[in-house]
Write an enzyme that holds these catalytic residues in place. Structure first.
Site, PDB file in Angstrom:
ATOM      1  N   HIS A 186      -4.636  -1.391  -1.640  1.00 12.40           N
ATOM      2  CA  HIS A 186      -6.096  -1.258  -1.693  1.00 12.40           C
ATOM      3  C   HIS A 186      -6.668  -1.065  -0.289  1.00 12.40           C
ATOM      4  O   HIS A 186      -7.532  -0.208  -0.073  1.00 12.40           O
ATOM      5  CB  HIS A 186      -6.684  -2.504  -2.353  1.00 12.40           C
ATOM      6  CG  HIS A 186      -8.153  -2.496  -2.524  1.00 12.40           C
ATOM      7  ND1 HIS A 186      -8.815  -1.597  -3.331  1.00 12.40           N
ATOM      8  CD2 HIS A 186      -9.114  -3.308  -1.989  1.00 12.40           C
ATOM      9  CE1 HIS A 186     -10.110  -1.852  -3.293  1.00 12.40           C
ATOM     10  NE2 HIS A 186     -10.316  -2.876  -2.478  1.00 12.40           N
TER      11      HIS A 186
ATOM     12  N   ASP B 173      -5.967   2.416   0.963  1.00 10.73           N
ATOM     13  CA  ASP B 173      -6.861   3.362   0.303  1.00 10.73           C
ATOM     14  C   ASP B 173      -8.220   3.375   0.991  1.00 10.73           C
ATOM     15  O   ASP B 173      -8.764   4.433   1.294  1.00 10.73           O
ATOM     16  CB  ASP B 173      -7.004   2.993  -1.173  1.00 10.73           C
ATOM     17  CG  ASP B 173      -7.867   3.975  -1.938  1.00 10.73           C
ATOM     18  OD1 ASP B 173      -7.650   5.190  -1.815  1.00 10.73           O
ATOM     19  OD2 ASP B 173      -8.756   3.501  -2.677  1.00 10.73           O
TER      20      ASP B 173
END
Length: 106
Positions: free
Chosen positions: A78, A81
């Site tokens: 995450h 990203d």
């Protein structure tokens, strides 16, 4: 929250702050305020360095021969990203500034 999680959350936070600055810069472009837009992009780039330092530290630790390699999980994915999209947003917005500024003849 353990130390690794705190570092990863710091990476997410820095990436979010950087992306926010980049989009503030885009708002300046709408008003033909190119100097302010470039200043905001410089701030975004500086904030990105914080995320990059964390990323480099974690990658280096993962590549080490130590038995204490960081566990890479969904939180790290995450964070990656967020970091990558903040860089992409900044780069695209910087190019948009170049295009619009050139079009206006500044």
């Amino acid at each position: 929250m353990n130390q690794l999680e705190q570092e990863i959350v710091g990476m997410i936070s820095a990436a979010g702050d950087s992306k926010a600055k980049a989009f503030e810069a885009l708002k300046m472009v709408k008003e033909s305020r190119y100097v302010e837009a470039r200043e905001l992009l410089a701030q975004a780039r500086k904030i990105d360095l914080e995320a990059h330092k964390i990323q480099t530290k974690l990658i280096t630790a993962e590549m080490s021969d130590s038995d204490e390699k960081p566990e890479i999980g969904l939180l790290m994915v995450h964070a990656q990203d967020h970091y990558m999209t903040s860089q992409l947003a900044r780069d695209l917005i910087e190019e948009m500034i170049n295009v619009f500024e050139a079009k206006e003849g500044n």
